[in-house]
Design a protein around this motif. Structure first.
Motif, short mmCIF file in Angstrom:
data_model
loop_
_atom_site.label_atom_id
_atom_site.label_comp_id
_atom_site.label_asym_id
_atom_site.label_seq_id
_atom_site.Cartn_x
_atom_site.Cartn_y
_atom_site.Cartn_z
N LEU A 57 35.79 38.84 35.79
CA LEU A 57 34.60 39.19 36.56
C LEU A 57 33.96 37.97 37.21
O LEU A 57 33.45 38.05 38.33
CB LEU A 57 33.58 39.87 35.64
CG LEU A 57 34.00 41.21 35.03
CD1 LEU A 57 32.91 41.74 34.11
CD2 LEU A 57 34.31 42.23 36.13
N GLY A 58 33.97 36.84 36.51
CA GLY A 58 33.30 35.65 37.02
C GLY A 58 34.08 34.91 38.09
O GLY A 58 33.50 34.40 39.05
N GLN A 59 35.41 34.85 37.95
CA GLN A 59 36.22 34.06 38.87
C GLN A 59 37.30 34.85 39.59
O GLN A 59 38.02 34.31 40.42
CB GLN A 59 36.85 32.88 38.11
CG GLN A 59 35.81 31.98 37.45
CD GLN A 59 36.44 30.84 36.68
OE1 GLN A 59 37.51 30.34 37.04
NE2 GLN A 59 35.80 30.40 35.60
N GLY A 60 37.44 36.13 39.27
CA GLY A 60 38.39 36.98 39.97
C GLY A 60 39.84 36.65 39.69
O GLY A 60 40.73 37.00 40.47
N MET A 61 40.11 35.99 38.57
CA MET A 61 41.49 35.58 38.26
C MET A 61 42.19 36.61 37.38
O MET A 61 41.55 37.40 36.69
CB MET A 61 41.48 34.23 37.53
CG MET A 61 40.71 34.22 36.23
SD MET A 61 40.78 32.63 35.35
CE MET A 61 39.92 31.58 36.50
N LEU A 62 43.52 36.60 37.45
CA LEU A 62 44.38 37.41 36.58
C LEU A 62 44.08 38.91 36.63
O LEU A 62 44.05 39.58 35.60
CB LEU A 62 44.25 36.92 35.13
CG LEU A 62 44.49 35.43 34.92
CD1 LEU A 62 44.04 35.01 33.52
CD2 LEU A 62 45.96 35.09 35.12
N PRO A 63 43.88 39.49 37.81
CA PRO A 63 43.53 40.92 37.88
C PRO A 63 44.64 41.83 37.38
O PRO A 63 44.37 42.85 36.74
CB PRO A 63 43.25 41.15 39.37
CG PRO A 63 44.04 40.09 40.06
CD PRO A 63 43.99 38.89 39.15
N TYR A 64 45.90 41.47 37.67
CA TYR A 64 47.02 42.33 37.24
C TYR A 64 47.06 42.43 35.72
O TYR A 64 47.21 43.52 35.16
CB TYR A 64 48.33 41.75 37.76
CG TYR A 64 49.57 42.45 37.22
CD1 TYR A 64 50.08 43.58 37.85
CD2 TYR A 64 50.22 41.98 36.07
CE1 TYR A 64 51.21 44.22 37.35
CE2 TYR A 64 51.34 42.61 35.57
CZ TYR A 64 51.83 43.73 36.21
OH TYR A 64 52.94 44.36 35.71
N PHE A 65 46.91 41.31 35.05
CA PHE A 65 47.02 41.29 33.59
C PHE A 65 45.82 41.96 32.92
O PHE A 65 45.98 42.64 31.90
CB PHE A 65 47.17 39.84 33.11
CG PHE A 65 48.40 39.17 33.64
CD1 PHE A 65 49.64 39.42 33.07
CD2 PHE A 65 48.32 38.31 34.73
CE1 PHE A 65 50.79 38.82 33.56
CE2 PHE A 65 49.47 37.70 35.23
CZ PHE A 65 50.70 37.95 34.66
#
Length: 284
Positions: free
Chosen positions: A155-163
């Motif tokens: 939520l904070g950095q938008g990283m790793l959305p797939y996982f």
């Protein structure tokens, strides 16, 4: 004379400012979704579930206070699992940006789904601590905290959305797990057909969405390990990703072991009862 074309700085600054404002507005929207999710699940637990359950199942009124608390908790859990699980499946099948770039793909839909789950997890943690004697469970606390730790980076950095989205597939097993408890507390015999059917379905679904998917999940993790996108993830983000994954999967294996043993016992008892029935020529 040489001429240089300068970039329209005012226009460029305006575009950057607009993009920043849009991102801030979206972050505020996700925060709002999490807050609304929290309030909604609290309302469902305290008001909707008791009102509906008392009218749908007469057995609810005969339960003890502690059992009614757990009933309401599991009812809310089932509703959350259905909503988030279906949303997760849609993203997994149709969100090309996330599937093509599992580390930094456009996380818009994933953030919305994770925002809903974050509100639910915080709501459930609050209920667990407040009603500890009725529904307190240290493994659920660890599970919720590990998930929230990882979702903070999504939520904070938008990283790793797939996982993050892939992890939510596990919610599909929740309704069957809760239904098993409903049957038990309502007094359904373990060898009854509804109980056996739900038990087998629970074991199969739990295995499919929590155990069988592990090779897919970790092979995708391995495929991005060491890439440029991977090293753009902060050390904290990588730690949360890897630590929470192992932590959750260790608990999933422990739960799968318990479910498999329980399913085997019920099926074995059912066969023995059937054999006795055929031998005696009657059902007790």
């Amino acid at each position: 004379a040489a001429y240089t074309i300068a970039a329209p700085q005012p226009l460029l600054c305006s575009v950057c400012q607009w993009a920043r404002l849009a991102m801030d507005a979206f972050s505020q929207l996700i925060l709002l979704i999490a807050v609304v999710s929290f309030c909604t699940f609290q309302w469902l637990f305290h008001s909707v579930s008791p009102w509906v359950s008392s009218r749908v199942s007469l057995g609810f009124l005969t339960l003890s206070h502690k059992q009614q608390i757990e009933w309401n908790s599991r009812t809310v859990s089932t509703l959350h699992a259905i909503i988030v699980g279906l949303f997760c499946l849609y993203i997994l099948l149709f969100d090309e940006a996330v599937n093509q770039d599992p580390v930094w793909g456009d996380p818009t839909l994933v953030k919305i789904n994770v925002g809903i789950t974050t509100g639910y997890l915080i709501s459930d943690l609050l209920l667990i601590f407040y009603y500890w004697r009725a529904i307190g469970d240290k493994f659920f606390v660890i599970h919720h905290l590990a998930a929230l730790y990882a979702y903070y980076y999504v939520l904070g950095q938008g990283m790793l959305p797939y996982f993050a989205n892939f992890r939510l597939l596990a919610e599909f097993s929740t309704p069957c797990v809760n239904q098993r408890w409903f049957f038990e507390v309502l007094g359904y015999p373990k060898c009854s057909r509804p109980n056996i059917a739900n038990g087998v379905l629970m074991a199969v679904v739990f295995f499919m969405v929590r155990i069988a998917v592990m090779p897919v999940y970790y092979s995708r993790m391995y495929s991005v390990y060491g890439t440029e996108a991977f090293y753009h993830v902060s050390f904290g983000g990588r730690s949360a990703w890897i630590f929470s994954s192992f932590c959750l999967d260790i608990m999933n294996i422990m739960w799968m072991h318990k479910i498999a043993r329980g399913c085997y016992k019920v099926l074995h008892s059912s066969r023995q009862l059937k054999a006795q029935t055929q031998e005696n020529g009657k059902v007790d």
